[in-house]
Design a protein around this motif. Structure first.
Motif, PDB file in Angstrom:
ATOM      1  N   ASP A  87       3.076  -8.186   5.319  1.00  0.00           N
ATOM      2  CA  ASP A  87       3.924  -7.419   4.263  1.00  0.00           C
ATOM      3  C   ASP A  87       3.306  -6.943   3.501  1.00  0.00           C
ATOM      4  O   ASP A  87       3.283  -5.648   3.070  1.00  0.00           O
ATOM      5  CB  ASP A  87       5.029  -8.134   4.253  1.00  0.00           C
ATOM      6  N   ALA A  88       2.425  -7.694   2.844  1.00  0.00           N
ATOM      7  CA  ALA A  88       1.518  -7.148   1.590  1.00  0.00           C
ATOM      8  C   ALA A  88       0.477  -6.275   1.900  1.00  0.00           C
ATOM      9  O   ALA A  88       0.106  -5.241   1.213  1.00  0.00           O
ATOM     10  CB  ALA A  88       0.922  -8.547   0.901  1.00  0.00           C
ATOM     11  N   MET A  89      -0.265  -6.433   2.922  1.00  0.00           N
ATOM     12  CA  MET A  89      -1.050  -5.393   3.402  1.00  0.00           C
ATOM     13  C   MET A  89      -0.199  -4.031   3.775  1.00  0.00           C
ATOM     14  O   MET A  89      -1.094  -2.890   3.597  1.00  0.00           O
ATOM     15  CB  MET A  89      -1.742  -5.978   4.756  1.00  0.00           C
ATOM     16  N   ALA A  90       0.703  -4.015   4.302  1.00  0.00           N
ATOM     17  CA  ALA A  90       1.574  -2.849   4.410  1.00  0.00           C
ATOM     18  C   ALA A  90       1.639  -2.172   3.103  1.00  0.00           C
ATOM     19  O   ALA A  90       1.360  -0.818   3.233  1.00  0.00           O
ATOM     20  CB  ALA A  90       2.821  -2.959   5.258  1.00  0.00           C
ATOM     21  N   ILE A  91       1.773  -2.909   2.161  1.00  0.00           N
ATOM     22  CA  ILE A  91       1.983  -2.243   1.015  1.00  0.00           C
ATOM     23  C   ILE A  91       0.914  -1.527   0.440  1.00  0.00           C
ATOM     24  O   ILE A  91       0.605  -0.563  -0.168  1.00  0.00           O
ATOM     25  CB  ILE A  91       2.674  -3.035  -0.227  1.00  0.00           C
ATOM     26  N   LEU A  92      -0.290  -2.381   0.605  1.00  0.00           N
ATOM     27  CA  LEU A  92      -1.624  -2.089   0.138  1.00  0.00           C
ATOM     28  C   LEU A  92      -1.898  -0.552   0.930  1.00  0.00           C
ATOM     29  O   LEU A  92      -2.383   0.181   0.455  1.00  0.00           O
ATOM     30  CB  LEU A  92      -2.643  -2.920   0.198  1.00  0.00           C
ATOM     31  N   LEU A  93      -1.977  -0.548   2.367  1.00  0.00           N
ATOM     32  CA  LEU A  93      -1.932   0.503   3.142  1.00  0.00           C
ATOM     33  C   LEU A  93      -1.344   1.768   2.612  1.00  0.00           C
ATOM     34  O   LEU A  93      -1.907   2.807   2.843  1.00  0.00           O
ATOM     35  CB  LEU A  93      -1.896   0.195   4.542  1.00  0.00           C
ATOM     36  N   GLU A  94       0.122   1.400   2.256  1.00  0.00           N
ATOM     37  CA  GLU A  94       1.037   2.565   1.691  1.00  0.00           C
ATOM     38  C   GLU A  94       0.346   3.320   0.563  1.00  0.00           C
ATOM     39  O   GLU A  94       0.289   4.504   0.273  1.00  0.00           O
ATOM     40  CB  GLU A  94       2.146   2.403   1.704  1.00  0.00           C
ATOM     41  N   GLU A  95      -0.339   2.319  -0.429  1.00  0.00           N
ATOM     42  CA  GLU A  95      -0.944   2.850  -1.638  1.00  0.00           C
ATOM     43  C   GLU A  95      -2.413   3.699  -1.020  1.00  0.00           C
ATOM     44  O   GLU A  95      -2.331   4.996  -1.988  1.00  0.00           O
ATOM     45  CB  GLU A  95      -1.354   1.627  -2.403  1.00  0.00           C
ATOM     46  N   VAL A  96      -2.837   3.249  -0.229  1.00  0.00           N
ATOM     47  CA  VAL A  96      -4.006   4.107   0.265  1.00  0.00           C
ATOM     48  C   VAL A  96      -3.717   5.429   0.790  1.00  0.00           C
ATOM     49  O   VAL A  96      -4.129   6.409   0.553  1.00  0.00           O
ATOM     50  CB  VAL A  96      -4.774   3.295   1.361  1.00  0.00           C
ATOM     51  N   HIS A  97      -2.481   5.503   1.679  1.00  0.00           N
ATOM     52  CA  HIS A  97      -2.031   6.555   2.440  1.00  0.00           C
ATOM     53  C   HIS A  97      -1.547   7.506   1.116  1.00  0.00           C
ATOM     54  O   HIS A  97      -1.869   8.776   1.049  1.00  0.00           O
ATOM     55  CB  HIS A  97      -0.995   6.060   3.071  1.00  0.00           C
ATOM     56  N   LEU A  98      -0.874   7.087   0.122  1.00  0.00           N
ATOM     57  CA  LEU A  98      -0.220   7.945  -1.114  1.00  0.00           C
ATOM     58  C   LEU A  98      -1.326   8.388  -1.804  1.00  0.00           C
ATOM     59  O   LEU A  98      -1.332   9.640  -2.290  1.00  0.00           O
ATOM     60  CB  LEU A  98       0.625   6.942  -1.777  1.00  0.00           C
ATOM     61  N   GLY A  99      -2.331   7.420  -2.058  1.00  0.00           N
ATOM     62  CA  GLY A  99      -3.486   8.125  -2.770  1.00  0.00           C
ATOM     63  C   GLY A  99      -4.315   8.992  -2.179  1.00  0.00           C
ATOM     64  O   GLY A  99      -4.989   9.910  -2.921  1.00  0.00           O
ATOM     65  N   THR A 110      -9.519   1.084  -4.834  1.00  0.00           N
ATOM     66  CA  THR A 110      -9.006  -0.189  -5.138  1.00  0.00           C
ATOM     67  C   THR A 110      -8.041  -0.854  -4.134  1.00  0.00           C
ATOM     68  O   THR A 110      -8.320  -1.883  -3.804  1.00  0.00           O
ATOM     69  CB  THR A 110      -8.009   0.023  -6.616  1.00  0.00           C
ATOM     70  N   ASN A 111      -7.150  -0.037  -3.649  1.00  0.00           N
ATOM     71  CA  ASN A 111      -6.124  -0.542  -2.490  1.00  0.00           C
ATOM     72  C   ASN A 111      -6.669  -0.615  -1.354  1.00  0.00           C
ATOM     73  O   ASN A 111      -6.626  -1.781  -0.487  1.00  0.00           O
ATOM     74  CB  ASN A 111      -4.668   0.323  -2.627  1.00  0.00           C
ATOM     75  N   GLY A 112      -7.591   0.184  -0.809  1.00  0.00           N
ATOM     76  CA  GLY A 112      -8.269   0.066   0.212  1.00  0.00           C
ATOM     77  C   GLY A 112      -9.107  -1.100   0.494  1.00  0.00           C
ATOM     78  O   GLY A 112      -9.308  -1.727   1.493  1.00  0.00           O
ATOM     79  N   GLN A 113      -9.882  -1.216  -0.592  1.00  0.00           N
ATOM     80  CA  GLN A 113     -10.746  -2.549  -0.502  1.00  0.00           C
ATOM     81  C   GLN A 113      -9.827  -3.863  -0.341  1.00  0.00           C
ATOM     82  O   GLN A 113     -10.350  -4.792   0.485  1.00  0.00           O
ATOM     83  CB  GLN A 113     -11.609  -2.778  -1.849  1.00  0.00           C
TER      84      GLN A 113
END
Length: 124
Positions: A87-99, A110-113
């Motif tokens: 679940d936490a990874m999905a949030i990080l990946l969404e941040e990568v997507h939005l970024g 930051t989120n991708g790493q």
């Protein structure tokens, strides 16, 4: 395939299909804890390997049934931690997507790493 099964089981856990209600349990054991994603993946893998060995026999003794019962708690603990981490990874990946949509390199880096660091634990 192994990682796909892990993801499916984590999804089942979050839907409540894998873990029985506390009322349905014969006796509660703590099981081995899974404090980190790496520990959870190890406990999941080792627990499944042992479970496969136990149920491969033509018959299962009462002692083996007890071991299976206790082992199930360790596997459940691992699945719960894996579910939290996915679940936490999905949030990080969404941040990568939005970024990436807004060309925000800092947000992507930051989120991708952080995402890749966590995700690597599942694919090792």
């Amino acid at each position: 395939m192994k990682r796909f099964a892990l993801a499916v089981l984590a999804s089942l856990l979050s839907s409540g299909m894998v873990v029985a209600d506390e009322h349905d349990r014969y006796e509660h054991f703590e099981g081995k804890p899974s404090e980190t994603l790496a520990e959870a993946v190890t406990n999941f893998s080792e627990g499944n390997q042992r479970l496969a060995e136990l149920i491969a026999a033509d018959s299962i003794s009462d002692e083996q049934m007890n071991e299976i019962h206790m082992l199930s708690y360790t596997i459940e603990n691992a699945l719960q931690k894996i579910d939290e981490e996915v679940d936490a990874m999905a949030i990080l990946l969404e941040e990568v997507h939005l970024g990436s949509e807004t060309l925000d390199q800092a947000r992507v880096l930051t989120n991708g790493q952080e995402y890749l660091s966590a995700a690597q634990t599942l694919v090792e």
